[in-house]
Design an enzyme around this catalytic site. Structure first.
Site, PDB file in Angstrom:
ATOM      1  N   ASP A   1       0.866  -1.176   0.000  1.00 60.17           N
ATOM      2  CA  ASP A   1       0.000   0.000   0.000  1.00 60.17           C
ATOM      3  C   ASP A   1       0.914   1.241   0.000  1.00 60.17           C
ATOM      4  O   ASP A   1       2.127   1.114   0.236  1.00 60.17           O
ATOM      5  CB  ASP A   1      -0.864  -0.057   1.271  1.00 60.17           C
ATOM      6  CG  ASP A   1      -1.630   1.213   1.514  1.00 60.17           C
ATOM      7  OD1 ASP A   1      -2.400   1.608   0.619  1.00 60.17           O
ATOM      8  OD2 ASP A   1      -1.456   1.821   2.585  1.00 60.17           O
TER       9      ASP A   1
ATOM     10  N   ASP B   1      -1.584  -0.614   5.854  1.00 58.75           N
ATOM     11  CA  ASP B   1      -1.750   0.045   7.155  1.00 58.75           C
ATOM     12  C   ASP B   1      -3.187   0.137   7.636  1.00 58.75           C
ATOM     13  O   ASP B   1      -3.403   0.572   8.773  1.00 58.75           O
ATOM     14  CB  ASP B   1      -1.183   1.477   7.101  1.00 58.75           C
ATOM     15  CG  ASP B   1      -2.051   2.405   6.261  1.00 58.75           C
ATOM     16  OD1 ASP B   1      -2.364   2.033   5.122  1.00 58.75           O
ATOM     17  OD2 ASP B   1      -2.419   3.478   6.762  1.00 58.75           O
TER      18      ASP B   1
ATOM     19  N   ASP C   1      -0.153   5.244   0.910  1.00 56.92           N
ATOM     20  CA  ASP C   1      -0.385   6.246   1.964  1.00 56.92           C
ATOM     21  C   ASP C   1      -0.471   5.575   3.336  1.00 56.92           C
ATOM     22  O   ASP C   1      -1.254   4.636   3.536  1.00 56.92           O
ATOM     23  CB  ASP C   1      -1.699   6.992   1.721  1.00 56.92           C
ATOM     24  CG  ASP C   1      -1.646   7.856   0.484  1.00 56.92           C
ATOM     25  OD1 ASP C   1      -0.963   8.881   0.511  1.00 56.92           O
ATOM     26  OD2 ASP C   1      -2.287   7.482  -0.515  1.00 56.92           O
TER      27      ASP C   1
HETATM   28  O1  LIG Z   1      -6.781   7.330   0.334  1.00 56.34           O
HETATM   29  C1  LIG Z   1      -5.919   7.363  -0.578  1.00 56.34           C
HETATM   30  O2  LIG Z   1      -5.802   8.323  -1.359  1.00 56.34           O
HETATM   31  C2  LIG Z   1      -4.999   6.224  -0.828  1.00 56.34           C
HETATM   32  O3  LIG Z   1      -4.642   5.516   0.302  1.00 56.34           O
HETATM   33  P1  LIG Z   1      -3.778   4.170   0.243  1.00 56.34           P
HETATM   34  O4  LIG Z   1      -2.465   4.478  -0.459  1.00 56.34           O
HETATM   35  O5  LIG Z   1      -3.612   3.890   1.690  1.00 56.34           O
HETATM   36  O6  LIG Z   1      -4.586   3.151  -0.505  1.00 56.34           O
HETATM   37 MG   LIG Z   2      -2.859   3.175   3.418  1.00 53.28          MG
END
Ligand SMILES: O=C(O)COP(=O)(O)O
Ligand SMILES: [Mg+2]
Length: 226
Positions: free
Chosen positions: A13, A174, A15
């Site tokens: 993942d 996360d 973010d």
């Molecule tokens: O909410 C977002 O823009 C993306 O979040 P993620 O990288 O945890 O999937």
């Molecule tokens: Mg995330």
């Protein structure tokens, strides 16, 4: 369960897992709120809205600020304009670069499965010099569905050459979105405890958790041998 005896695909993942992006997302949310004379949100509020992708983020901003729902496309367009290369305040979490390079050196194929749109995902990965490490990058607009649906993670695994019926691989994330998605594939989920999840760790299905990226390579080996 012998998950993978030889180097296997590992999908990450973005973010709250590889990057702490909340400060830049927060700044752009508040830029748009300011354009519409709406009261601003705190960093903690915006951080708690991240993980479901840009549409879910704005659903939550609209609900928190009681804004007109029919303006959502305008808010999202203005947000994406601000966020298209907003990396000033974004940081890799400690140990991420070293660990990704180590895993790649050990022969693991690495991928990304994020709900963040693909174009800005690519910009951010290149900004940090890590795009080169990923054999497959699936963003929130790469396939029709978004996490927690399993389709984007299945697409990332397929892009790395994993057997779609019995993927011997790991997903590292996360959040609630990631845990549900990994369970639906199914693939073992390794959760980074310092990310953006809202629920207690114990409430999210996971094979193992880690607090620092330096601990991930040993965890992968341990899990692979189980
Ligand atoms: O909410 C977002 O823009 C993306 O979040 P993620 O990288 O945890 O999937
Ligand atoms: Mg995330």
């Amino acid at each position: 369960m012998n998950v993978c005896l030889s180097p296997c695909p590992i999908v990450f993942d973005l973010d709250g897992t590889l990057i702490d992006s909340a400060p830049d997302i927060h700044a752009c949310v508040n830029t748009v709120l300011g354009q519409h004379q709406a009261p601003l949100l705190t960093l903690d509020q915006v951080r708690s809205f991240i993980g479901g992708g840009v549409d879910v983020l704005w659903q939550k901003v609209i609900a928190a600020r009681e804004l007109p729902d029919d303006k959502k496309p305008d808010y999202i367009a203005a947000f994406m304009l601000c966020y298209q290369n907003a990396t000033n305040m974004t940081r890799l979490f400690p140990g991420v670069l070293e660990t990704l390079e180590l895993l790649a050196d050990r022969g693991h194929s690495l991928g990304i499965c994020t709900n963040k749109p693909h174009a800005v995902t690519q910009v951010i990965l290149e900004h940090f010099g890590i795009a080169r490490l990923f054999g497959c990058i699936i963003g929130g607009d790469s396939v029709a569905e978004r996490k927690p649906h399993p389709a984007p993670l299945r697409a990332a695994l397929a892009g790395l050459g994993a057997d779609p019926q019995r993927p011997k691989a790991f997903y590292v994330g996360d959040s609630e979105f990631d845990a549900t998605c990994a369970a639906a594939v199914p693939v073992p989920f390794l959760i980074y405890s310092k990310g953006y999840r809202q629920a207690p760790l114990s409430e999210l299905p996971h094979a193992a958790s880690f607090d620092h990226f330096a601990d991930l390579p040993a965890l992968v080996e341990l899990q692979a041998a189980m």
